[in-house]
Design a protein around this motif. Sequence first.
Motif, PDB file in Angstrom:
ATOM      1  N   ASN A   1       0.806  -1.253  -0.065  1.00 45.69           N
ATOM      2  CA  ASN A   1       0.154   0.140  -0.033  1.00 45.69           C
ATOM      3  C   ASN A   1       0.666   1.095  -0.188  1.00 45.69           C
ATOM      4  OD1 ASN A   1       0.862   0.231   2.732  1.00 45.69           O
ATOM      5  ND2 ASN A   1      -1.222  -0.285   3.477  1.00 45.69           N
ATOM      6  N   ASP A   2       2.056   1.000  -0.220  1.00 44.79           N
ATOM      7  CA  ASP A   2       2.894   2.382  -0.347  1.00 44.79           C
ATOM      8  C   ASP A   2       2.839   2.678  -1.619  1.00 44.79           C
ATOM      9  OD1 ASP A   2       6.151   3.224   1.037  1.00 44.79           O
ATOM     10  OD2 ASP A   2       5.627   3.595  -1.021  1.00 44.79           O
ATOM     11  N   PRO A   3       2.587   4.041  -1.889  1.00 44.63           N
ATOM     12  CA  PRO A   3       2.375   4.323  -3.369  1.00 44.63           C
ATOM     13  C   PRO A   3       3.364   4.156  -4.144  1.00 44.63           C
ATOM     14  CG  PRO A   3       1.998   6.305  -1.607  1.00 44.63           C
ATOM     15  CD  PRO A   3       2.539   5.247  -1.000  1.00 44.63           C
TER      16      PRO A   3
ATOM     17  N   GLU B   1       8.510   8.721   7.067  1.00 39.54           N
ATOM     18  CA  GLU B   1       8.945   7.382   7.830  1.00 39.54           C
ATOM     19  C   GLU B   1      10.303   7.404   8.453  1.00 39.54           C
ATOM     20  OE1 GLU B   1       7.555   3.981   5.633  1.00 39.54           O
ATOM     21  OE2 GLU B   1       8.080   2.637   7.283  1.00 39.54           O
TER      22      GLU B   1
ATOM     23  N   PRO C   1      10.058  15.274  10.566  1.00 37.60           N
ATOM     24  CA  PRO C   1       9.442  13.993  10.696  1.00 37.60           C
ATOM     25  C   PRO C   1       7.948  14.033  10.754  1.00 37.60           C
ATOM     26  CG  PRO C   1      10.508  14.444  12.703  1.00 37.60           C
ATOM     27  CD  PRO C   1      10.696  15.774  11.813  1.00 37.60           C
TER      28      PRO C   1
ATOM     29  N   ASP D   1      -0.686  10.871   7.777  1.00 38.56           N
ATOM     30  CA  ASP D   1      -2.000  11.588   7.818  1.00 38.56           C
ATOM     31  C   ASP D   1      -1.890  13.199   7.282  1.00 38.56           C
ATOM     32  OD1 ASP D   1      -4.395  12.916   8.473  1.00 38.56           O
ATOM     33  OD2 ASP D   1      -3.926  13.170  10.619  1.00 38.56           O
ATOM     34  N   PRO D   2      -2.609  13.158   6.145  1.00 40.44           N
ATOM     35  CA  PRO D   2      -2.344  14.669   5.479  1.00 40.44           C
ATOM     36  C   PRO D   2      -2.666  15.830   6.219  1.00 40.44           C
ATOM     37  CG  PRO D   2      -4.361  13.288   4.529  1.00 40.44           C
ATOM     38  CD  PRO D   2      -3.566  12.523   5.510  1.00 40.44           C
ATOM     39  N   ALA D   3      -3.804  15.775   7.154  1.00 40.28           N
ATOM     40  CA  ALA D   3      -3.974  17.084   7.873  1.00 40.28           C
ATOM     41  C   ALA D   3      -2.689  17.532   8.738  1.00 40.28           C
ATOM     42  CB  ALA D   3      -5.091  16.829   8.867  1.00 40.28           C
ATOM     43  N   GLU D   4      -2.159  16.438   9.602  1.00 38.76           N
ATOM     44  CA  GLU D   4      -0.900  16.465  10.442  1.00 38.76           C
ATOM     45  C   GLU D   4       0.228  16.905   9.545  1.00 38.76           C
ATOM     46  OE1 GLU D   4       0.259  13.278  12.947  1.00 38.76           O
ATOM     47  OE2 GLU D   4       2.317  14.226  12.902  1.00 38.76           O
TER      48      GLU D   4
ATOM     49  N   SER E   1       2.132  11.797  -2.672  1.00 40.60           N
ATOM     50  CA  SER E   1       0.664  11.801  -1.986  1.00 40.60           C
ATOM     51  C   SER E   1       0.768  12.047  -0.844  1.00 40.60           C
ATOM     52  CB  SER E   1      -0.115  10.827  -2.725  1.00 40.60           C
ATOM     53  OG  SER E   1       0.462   9.556  -2.269  1.00 40.60           O
ATOM     54  N   THR E   2       1.706  11.366   0.141  1.00 39.79           N
ATOM     55  CA  THR E   2       1.763  11.395   1.420  1.00 39.79           C
ATOM     56  C   THR E   2       2.192  12.822   1.851  1.00 39.79           C
ATOM     57  OG1 THR E   2       3.504  10.006   1.277  1.00 39.79           O
ATOM     58  CG2 THR E   2       1.485   9.413   2.315  1.00 39.79           C
TER      59      THR E   2
ATOM     60  N   GLU F   1       1.701  16.616  -1.649  1.00 42.67           N
ATOM     61  CA  GLU F   1       0.447  17.253  -1.837  1.00 42.67           C
ATOM     62  C   GLU F   1       0.233  18.059  -0.334  1.00 42.67           C
ATOM     63  OE1 GLU F   1      -2.702  14.913  -3.144  1.00 42.67           O
ATOM     64  OE2 GLU F   1      -1.362  13.950  -4.726  1.00 42.67           O
TER      65      GLU F   1
ATOM     66  N   SER G   1       2.241  11.862  -8.082  1.00 47.85           N
ATOM     67  CA  SER G   1       0.871  11.720  -7.878  1.00 47.85           C
ATOM     68  C   SER G   1       0.287  12.790  -8.754  1.00 47.85           C
ATOM     69  CB  SER G   1       0.714  11.954  -6.506  1.00 47.85           C
ATOM     70  OG  SER G   1       0.239  13.401  -6.230  1.00 47.85           O
ATOM     71  N   ALA G   2      -0.742  12.411  -9.289  1.00 49.73           N
ATOM     72  CA  ALA G   2      -1.363  13.069 -10.415  1.00 49.73           C
ATOM     73  C   ALA G   2      -1.634  14.537  -9.890  1.00 49.73           C
ATOM     74  CB  ALA G   2      -2.860  12.495 -10.784  1.00 49.73           C
ATOM     75  N   ASP G   3      -2.196  14.588  -8.604  1.00 50.39           N
ATOM     76  CA  ASP G   3      -2.344  16.130  -8.177  1.00 50.39           C
ATOM     77  C   ASP G   3      -1.027  16.918  -8.122  1.00 50.39           C
ATOM     78  OD1 ASP G   3      -4.975  15.882  -8.347  1.00 50.39           O
ATOM     79  OD2 ASP G   3      -5.142  15.304  -6.136  1.00 50.39           O
TER      80      ASP G   3
ATOM     81  N   LEU H   1      -7.151  -1.271   0.307  1.00 48.82           N
ATOM     82  CA  LEU H   1      -6.046  -1.378  -0.691  1.00 48.82           C
ATOM     83  C   LEU H   1      -6.462  -1.940  -1.917  1.00 48.82           C
ATOM     84  CD1 LEU H   1      -3.149  -1.025  -1.493  1.00 48.82           C
ATOM     85  CD2 LEU H   1      -2.691  -3.357  -0.820  1.00 48.82           C
TER      86      LEU H   1
ATOM     87  N   THR I   1      -2.688   3.699  -5.514  1.00 50.17           N
ATOM     88  CA  THR I   1      -3.086   3.534  -4.250  1.00 50.17           C
ATOM     89  C   THR I   1      -3.889   4.889  -3.851  1.00 50.17           C
ATOM     90  OG1 THR I   1      -0.951   4.214  -3.760  1.00 50.17           O
ATOM     91  CG2 THR I   1      -1.408   1.919  -3.694  1.00 50.17           C
TER      92      THR I   1
ATOM     93  N   ARG J   1      -3.334   4.715   2.819  1.00 50.59           N
ATOM     94  CA  ARG J   1      -2.497   4.888   4.131  1.00 50.59           C
ATOM     95  C   ARG J   1      -3.339   5.821   5.516  1.00 50.59           C
ATOM     96  NH1 ARG J   1       3.657   3.631   4.336  1.00 50.59           N
ATOM     97  NH2 ARG J   1       3.498   1.705   3.699  1.00 50.59           N
TER      98      ARG J   1
END
Lengths: 288, 266, 266, 373, 373
Positions: free
Chosen positions: A14-16, A136, A161, A165-168, A192-193, A196, A219-221, E157, E168, E293
Amino acid sequence: KDIKIIAVTHGQANDPFWSVVKNGVTTSAKDAGVQVDYRAPETFDMVAMSQLIDAAVNQRPDGLIVSIPDASALGPSIEKAVAAGIPVISINSGSDVSKKLGALLHVGQDEYSAGKAAGEKLNQMGGKTGICINQEVGNVSLDLRCKGFSDGFGGTVTVLPVSNDPAEVQAKVKAALSANNAVDTIMALGASTAGEPALAAVKDIGKTGKINVATFDLSADFLKAVDAGEAAFAIDQQQFLQGYLPTVFLANNAKYGLIPGGNVPSGPNLITKDKAAQVVELSAQGIR
Amino acid sequence: MADMKSYSTPPIIEAKDIVKHYGSVIALSGISMKVLQGEVLCLLGDNGAGKSTLIKTLSGVVKPSGGDLLVDGKPVTFSSPRDALDAGIATVYQDLAMIPLMSVTRNFFMGREPRKGIAPFRYIDFKHCDAVTREEMHKIGIDVRDPNQAVGTLSGGERQCVAIARAVYFGAKVLILDEPTSALGVAQTSMVLKYINHVQQKGLGVIFITHNVRHAFAVGNRFTILNRGKTLGTYAKSEISIDELQNMMAGGKELQALSNELGGTI
Amino acid sequence: MADMKSYSTPPIIEAKDIVKHYGSVIALSGISMKVLQGEVLCLLGDNGAGKSTLIKTLSGVVKPSGGDLLVDGKPVTFSSPRDALDAGIATVYQDLAMIPLMSVTRNFFMGREPRKGIAPFRYIDFKHCDAVTREEMHKIGIDVRDPNQAVGTLSGGERQCVAIARAVYFGAKVLILDEPTSALGVAQTSMVLKYINHVQQKGLGVIFITHNVRHAFAVGNRFTILNRGKTLGTYAKSEISIDELQNMMAGGKELQALSNELGGTI
Amino acid sequence: MTEISRIPATSIKTDERLKKVSVLTSLMRRPELGAVAGLLMVVTFFFFAADASMFSLSGLMTILAPASQLGILAIAASMLMIGGEFDLSIGSMVAFAGLIFGGLLVNFGQPLWIAILFTLLFAAVLGAVNGQIVIRTRLPSFIVTLAFLFILRGLTLVGLKWATGGSTQLRGISDAVGDTSIASLFSGLAFQGFFAWLAENDLIEKFDNGVPKVAGVPVSVVWFVGLSGVATWVLLRTRVGNWIFAVGGDANAARNSGVPVDRVKTGLFALTACAAALVAIITVLDAGSTDARRGFQKEFEAIIAAVIGGSLLTGGYGSAIGAFFGAIIFGLVSIGLTYTTFDSDWFQVFLGTMLLLAVLFNNFIRRKVTGER
Amino acid sequence: MTEISRIPATSIKTDERLKKVSVLTSLMRRPELGAVAGLLMVVTFFFFAADASMFSLSGLMTILAPASQLGILAIAASMLMIGGEFDLSIGSMVAFAGLIFGGLLVNFGQPLWIAILFTLLFAAVLGAVNGQIVIRTRLPSFIVTLAFLFILRGLTLVGLKWATGGSTQLRGISDAVGDTSIASLFSGLAFQGFFAWLAENDLIEKFDNGVPKVAGVPVSVVWFVGLSGVATWVLLRTRVGNWIFAVGGDANAARNSGVPVDRVKTGLFALTACAAALVAIITVLDAGSTDARRGFQKEFEAIIAAVIGGSLLTGGYGSAIGAFFGAIIFGLVSIGLTYTTFDSDWFQVFLGTMLLLAVLFNNFIRRKVTGER
Ligand SMILES: Nc1ncnc2c1ncn2[C@@H]1O[C@H](COP(=O)(O)OP(=O)(O)OP(=O)(O)O)[C@@H](O)[C@H]1O
Ligand SMILES: Nc1ncnc2c1ncn2[C@@H]1O[C@H](COP(=O)(O)OP(=O)(O)OP(=O)(O)O)[C@@H](O)[C@H]1O
Ligand SMILES: [Mg+2]
Ligand SMILES: [Mg+2]
């Protein structure tokens, strides 16, 4: 008899970034008509990864694809595979030790030099003070990206670090930017993580365009932002190839005994404003 | 029955002006009492009078907020129940101090497990322990089906019996019993009372808390009555009658009318 | 006191041949009993005889392994205590069914909270509830310092009183009391016995479990004696004396000698 | 928790209130034997779904190696859990002890035995500190050890960067250790001679060059089995074991009965930390390196294994043997999937489902057999 | 948990066994007000250690945004914890609900309000399933919801790859939503008019172009505050609240008193899942995308916040307001370090230390004030 190839990497499904590698592996397996299994430990865990390699060797595949972020920890397991007569190709990290451990060749580009290339580029763009957003800490490949960036960049670099979580991430980047006005460069270690949300944070404090934001992976965005001139560039390791090529190589090796004579560098490829638009769709499909 | 010992030997255990506050609640506001060798002191009092709190200070479960404890005439402070046990004070608590999930045997020997074997390999001889548990429970009138049964599956009275049998088996200088007979059947009650008598005759001291004036009168030498955290007085058996005791316990409430209404048999 | 009702109305609650196994333990092996309107049935028996288990089947806490329950002559099966409550059976359990961490008021009204206000915004009127709790506790002889005190900080007897006051306040067709008086002081005991009398006179049924034969004899109409999971017999008050009852309860054990030794006051 | 040992037949009066129960039923009452049912189910599943090589000798070894490392942690964690406390810092402790151990060897050039002793001692002290904080402040151990989860993980990162001059990976441990016989107690394979003999006599598979495919049992497996045995004996047969159950069942009641509650809890915390240090030593020696992510989330997996093995989260109930089987189930499920043809995207779905099925099955069987409801 | 409401003075008989206590003492008895002490300590620390911009309006908003998302989860988690159960699948539920929500909008082209309703409903059903499994099997909720942690994370996923054809990350949500007023209930900023007015009157900072630096309060903060209020009211003033405390305090006793234990627990599980879905909706709308994630380890953070806020892990005790402050403390500590000049390698050490100090201080103050020992 069916040809079976096993890939063991340190990146979760699940890692992009690694999901693209996995897409490469599966696409290639389909193209070459072989069976392939992609495996990775649940977290960045070298002990678990060496155990997965052991389990793979035990199944006697016709080819083994591994990434080597820690040669000491994984070396014995890889050597065991080689000793058992399984052809091994290393990908992504470990180009320096690949030959020594008995791998046939290495496909990829190491994280450090990708980071260094990006750092140099950002320095050329006028950056003096940078932050490196690491989602990470302790994952050696991400740490290497940061280190490469910092070495290539030359100026002051702080590591930030964060979590997934995008908000964080957004909040932390915002905090870092308002605590230090001098920051003019942001290097994100994932599009993306980290990339963005970093863009969103820059926008929040009204510095869009004034701060150079670059990222590893696509990532697309983020690419859209590059296209719009809001972000500097994205580093594409073309990791799809890191999955696709070794599978094809090993399939051909199993079928006809063919194998290329040397390492294949898969990147880096800096995606800047001029190329961004054409990559967006492919990125949305997990190919780039 | 020896009614009052000479004061030549100091009391086995003595409490002086014990005060206990729980946050804003004043549970004990200056209580004094003592127990002599070979004597049964009955603590009587209404619900919430502070009996359990008092004996908890004597057995090291709670620290008094003020006042002194003396054992054999020497001031002591207990920082844990273990200290009190080591000083020879064994207690059967009203809320039992038993682990529901553990077997009867394990509960019986908890904290004082007998061991066999040599140094690092010492182990508990459960065969022996089971047999002892079974026998001691039998003595108090309970047939344990299986000493490995969890205590939580015993009936209320059976559980009480484990606690009493345990305190009795391990002996002590002073035995404190907090309402031991309240959940017991007739047969078990007789056993316990008889046992108190027996312990006393061996020269130990007993503090016996009960609401049943008859039980108290049957075995007690002296009676201390608590009310709302204070002592109402201490009386030797010769100084007071069962009815007076009953009335004092109820805190001067008009019991007679009630008692009559119900046929005078409470 | 009405001694025996005519059999024209069916018993409020009747148990027929109730069997209950816990794993390999046989707690009840075929018990039958019934309670009529306006009658106090006393359940007597040694520790572990199965009294609590029996009333737990009546109140829906455990499912019997066999046998039938009838309420007002109609067979019922209770799948939860709520069902029994809804059928008008209120129970005070020996192990109390109280939440130590919650306040007295919250425990008092647990499961039957009175509410105010309109549909989605209904709330509990704690002012009212506190006042009720205080009053009901006062009726049974306990001054609650603060109805918001956690139940866990009350004394054993005080806690028992909350449980009784609660069952009494919410009323029912049948009131089941499992050793309600065991931890109570003299005054509180009188209150409870008086209350049982009062409830009976209102025409309800009461099942009263106790080890104290005097308490039983003071309020009971009929006495059912259990022993080791079986019924030893049921007797009307007129058929049996207090001493016979005492002896039957002890399961034929030789009590006399003991009793004499201790001055005949048990 | 309850004993199976029998009283001499003569002393048993038959009680008419006791039904006869079969040996099976009374066995199933033990917490750990439910986990065996779960294990059977999982094995049956893989027997049909997985490649045959999974159940070859070498396949079993690939499963046992990770299971044993997890198992060492799980046994300690389940003892602590029986004692009524948690330790969420186990995983970080693995990383931190790894750093201490590696640092002593590489940076300070200490001999192996000193490094091992010091690492274990250091872990024990840290564990005891954890325990003392929990006891003194009466805060839940969850929150205290959680703080240590972060602190130790962070210190590992800082320490690694310091020890390596900027990297998060410390290498060169194999060179620093050299060839000592002590190392073979903690890393590599045990019983190699026996396996060589087996291979010579064609009793196990071997490579073409005559080397046995499985050259021995990983040392961690030996530790794992040994520790389960010792832990079981301690819990079931010794005074300390009785105290552990008592402390977890009701600390107040235990204290009132004279059990030294604080000493028992502190000891358990120290034990758990030592187990983490042992795993660190084993994995660091095996891998020849350590990094900042070692042991990540292992505290979680250890608790899972203990719970699968029948330990109660609320304390006072459980067994070491249960944790033993719990760790094997967890290892089997997580490695087993790689022997099947499922797509790895489904890995977590699969892992979750198998865990759930294993505990459900365990529960179902136990209730069936013992007639509980 | 206990009430502060006063009985009319006339009905109080003064009891000589009651010491006078100050208002402060009686306030400090409440579980949440200990957390306030922790909060004060943390704020004081940052006041001296951090850049002044941390306590500017925009700095506070930066902290509140993530704290509020965590807080919504923490409030639900603490209610469930008071009710005696855990839900470890919250974090995965955030990701899964995000997928459902995004998929409905992007792949199925549903209007926003249908997507929102369906996502919440779906989450409630899943939560109730969790609850029913826990109740029916009487397995610990820890292990059941742990299985769901894996299952939901894995399904996310698989679902994302299916929905995007291999990626993803699911994007294009902003386009699919379009401009509806419903969206402003779940994303973006609230009170923008008010802030614009403040800026006009020079009451708050603004950029050179006249736009206020803080254009409004994130909607998630409004939800957070609203939910804490509602949850507090429910817990302290309603019948359901009483049932929640009862169920967590002693499920058997509660059942014996006629409390519908199973319905209460199922409801709490559904509520927790809905809170996760709400966070998913808010973050997905804000970010315009969702990925595999999302919500990683949020279950953990939510439990931490609840525990800092004074909820007992064993159930029966706690408060929603406590979780409110717990979430703010956690947010403050984790964002705050970026405002200081500490080396970021020390981040985790710092986080752990601050957490520990916050709870220790809370504990210390409470004991001092109330005279407990
Ligand atoms: N959950 C259980 N599991 C196994 N055995 C049980 C369980 N509950 C009760 N028993 C057994 O059933 C028998 C009857 O218990 P019960 O509580 O009904 O007795 P009782 O008549 O109420 O005794 P007491 O007067 O001491 O309260 C006891 O011997 C007890 O050990
Ligand atoms: N931990 C506590 N916190 C607050 N108040 C307490 C605590 N423990 C006891 N109390 C209060 O102290 C008073 C004395 O309690 P105690 O248990 O000593 O009474 P008792 O004489 O044993 O009563 P009983 O006969 O009912 O057992 C009671 O009013 C009780 O509410
Ligand atoms: Mg008492
Ligand atoms: Mg009973």
